[in-house]
Design a protein around this motif. Structure first.
Motif, mmCIF file in Angstrom:
data_model
loop_
_atom_site.group_PDB
_atom_site.id
_atom_site.type_symbol
_atom_site.label_atom_id
_atom_site.label_comp_id
_atom_site.label_asym_id
_atom_site.label_seq_id
_atom_site.Cartn_x
_atom_site.Cartn_y
_atom_site.Cartn_z
ATOM 1 N N CYS A 7 0.933 -1.105 -0.026
ATOM 2 C CA CYS A 7 0.038 0.046 -0.031
ATOM 3 C C CYS A 7 0.868 1.179 -0.121
ATOM 4 N N VAL A 8 0.670 2.150 -0.844
ATOM 5 C CA VAL A 8 1.495 3.408 -0.993
ATOM 6 C C VAL A 8 0.658 4.635 -1.387
ATOM 7 N N SER A 9 1.186 5.612 -1.010
ATOM 8 C CA SER A 9 0.452 7.005 -1.362
ATOM 9 C C SER A 9 1.360 7.929 -2.288
ATOM 10 N N GLY A 10 2.525 7.653 -2.332
ATOM 11 C CA GLY A 10 3.331 8.722 -3.192
ATOM 12 C C GLY A 10 4.231 8.116 -4.322
ATOM 13 N N GLY A 11 5.439 8.478 -4.142
ATOM 14 C CA GLY A 11 6.386 8.241 -5.375
ATOM 15 C C GLY A 11 6.765 6.678 -5.267
ATOM 16 N N GLY A 12 6.639 5.971 -4.249
ATOM 17 C CA GLY A 12 6.928 4.625 -4.119
ATOM 18 C C GLY A 12 8.420 4.395 -4.307
ATOM 19 N N THR A 13 9.237 4.930 -3.697
ATOM 20 C CA THR A 13 10.604 4.471 -3.975
ATOM 21 C C THR A 13 10.909 3.258 -3.004
ATOM 22 N N ASN A 14 10.231 3.129 -1.852
ATOM 23 C CA ASN A 14 10.225 2.038 -1.222
ATOM 24 C C ASN A 14 9.544 0.789 -2.103
ATOM 25 N N LEU A 15 8.574 1.038 -2.706
ATOM 26 C CA LEU A 15 7.986 -0.129 -3.319
ATOM 27 C C LEU A 15 8.978 -0.361 -4.491
ATOM 28 N N LEU A 87 3.051 -1.579 4.210
ATOM 29 C CA LEU A 87 2.501 -0.211 4.449
ATOM 30 C C LEU A 87 3.875 0.618 4.023
ATOM 31 N N ALA A 88 3.982 0.911 2.584
ATOM 32 C CA ALA A 88 5.219 1.526 2.194
ATOM 33 C C ALA A 88 5.255 3.118 1.946
ATOM 34 N N GLY A 89 4.922 3.913 2.901
ATOM 35 C CA GLY A 89 4.721 5.070 2.542
ATOM 36 C C GLY A 89 3.198 5.374 2.046
ATOM 37 N N PHE A 90 2.397 4.648 3.060
ATOM 38 C CA PHE A 90 0.689 4.940 3.053
ATOM 39 C C PHE A 90 0.293 5.492 4.064
ATOM 40 N N ASN A 108 5.009 -1.743 8.555
ATOM 41 C CA ASN A 108 4.977 -0.340 8.341
ATOM 42 C C ASN A 108 6.483 -0.018 8.172
ATOM 43 N N ILE A 109 6.957 0.829 7.232
ATOM 44 C CA ILE A 109 8.338 1.564 7.397
ATOM 45 C C ILE A 109 7.890 2.943 7.928
ATOM 46 N N HIS A 110 8.449 3.464 8.741
ATOM 47 C CA HIS A 110 8.575 4.830 9.809
ATOM 48 C C HIS A 110 9.785 5.274 9.336
ATOM 49 N N PRO A 111 9.834 6.786 8.927
ATOM 50 C CA PRO A 111 11.205 7.339 8.719
ATOM 51 C C PRO A 111 11.997 8.113 10.034
ATOM 52 N N SER A 112 11.938 7.148 11.122
ATOM 53 C CA SER A 112 12.688 7.706 12.393
ATOM 54 C C SER A 112 12.822 6.540 13.165
ATOM 55 N N VAL A 176 17.896 9.078 5.010
ATOM 56 C CA VAL A 176 17.303 8.025 5.587
ATOM 57 C C VAL A 176 16.588 7.090 4.770
ATOM 58 N N MET A 177 16.253 7.588 3.682
ATOM 59 C CA MET A 177 15.619 6.489 2.662
ATOM 60 C C MET A 177 16.799 5.367 1.914
ATOM 61 N N GLU A 178 17.714 6.213 1.540
ATOM 62 C CA GLU A 178 18.876 5.315 1.092
ATOM 63 C C GLU A 178 19.763 4.618 1.998
ATOM 64 N N ALA A 180 18.696 3.735 5.072
ATOM 65 C CA ALA A 180 18.091 2.842 5.964
ATOM 66 C C ALA A 180 16.828 2.113 5.309
ATOM 67 N N GLU A 181 15.746 2.858 5.050
ATOM 68 C CA GLU A 181 14.525 2.392 4.445
ATOM 69 C C GLU A 181 14.436 1.545 3.260
ATOM 70 N N TRP A 182 15.407 1.880 2.339
ATOM 71 C CA TRP A 182 15.472 0.988 1.280
ATOM 72 C C TRP A 182 16.152 -0.587 1.439
#
Ligand code: GRF
Length: 207
Positions: A7-15, A87-90, A108-112, A176-178, A180-182
């Motif tokens: 489930c995604v709301s935006g750009g979807g780089t995590n997807l 939930l990848a930025g949902f 879920n992925i949370h950026p903190s 944080v994305m580069e 950690a998240e990805w």
């Protein structure tokens, strides 16, 4: 084979990180069954189509009220009946009915680094703005199971990222994305798909 819905709301780089990891064999035993977005403009929907994955748009705007939207979201999820909901930025709060029916099957992925900068109001760039405003020197990302609370379920994995003196919310978000998240999110999916995680008394352990 783990059947996952993202489930995604935006750009979807995590997807994208998930799709790349599946292609490159860093996520095994997993099929991405569908991508669901609440946002018609989400580039994530294009990424799904480009990868021949069914892209489902479920926008709250198409329903008279929240209850109607939740019912449609639930119906779609029951139809797909996934083993895992990612939930990848949902940016939609998951209905309580869904956290109950899919207990232990939503991450879920949370950026903190939870519990810092998490909970109501902490999403997207707001998290990184708050991190910089507080002047903390280390932030990061967290993957966790989703329960009825906000950013409160059992923590699966965390990774720290240093804050630089000249960081802007945007530069910090990107790092944080580069860094950690990805990395964390594909790893967590692979761990779940290969039965390497157990949850006992609210704590996640590797087996
Ligand atoms: C990520 O920072 C995620 O942690 C947060 O929203 C952002 C989504 O980015 N919840 P993307 O759509 O994966 O590019």
């Amino acid at each position: 084979m783990l059947r996952a819905v993202v489930c995604v709301s935006g750009g979807g780089t995590n997807l994208q990180a998930i799709l790349d990891a599946v292609k490159e064999g860093r996520i095994t035993n997993t099929k991405i069954e569908a991508v669901i977005s609440n946002n018609a403009g989400a580039y994530a929907l294009t990424r799904a189509k480009e990868n021949q994955i069914p892209a489902v748009l479920l926008s709250p705007k198409e329903y008279p009220d929240r209850a109607g939207y939740h019912a449609a979201f639930m119906e779609k999820m029951r139809e797909l009946s996934p083993d895992l909901i990612v939930l990848a930025g949902f940016l939609v709060r998951i209905p309580k009915e869904m956290t109950t029916e899919f207990e232990g099957k939503i991450i879920n992925i949370h950026p903190s680094l939870i519990p810092s900068f998490s909970g109501v109001g902490y999403y997207g760039l707001k998290v990184h703005e708050a991190v910089l405003a507080r002047g903390v020197k280390v932030t990061g990302a967290t993957v966790h199971f989703v329960d009825a609370g906000m950013d409160e379920g059992p923590i699966i994995a965390q990774k720290a990222v240093c804050v630089a003196e000249n960081d802007t919310p945007e530069s910090l978000q990107r790092r944080v994305m580069e860094e950690a998240e990805w990395i964390l999110l594909p790893q967590a999916i692979d761990d779940i798909a290969n039965n390497r995680l157990t949850v006992r008394d609210g704590y996640v352990r590797k087996v």
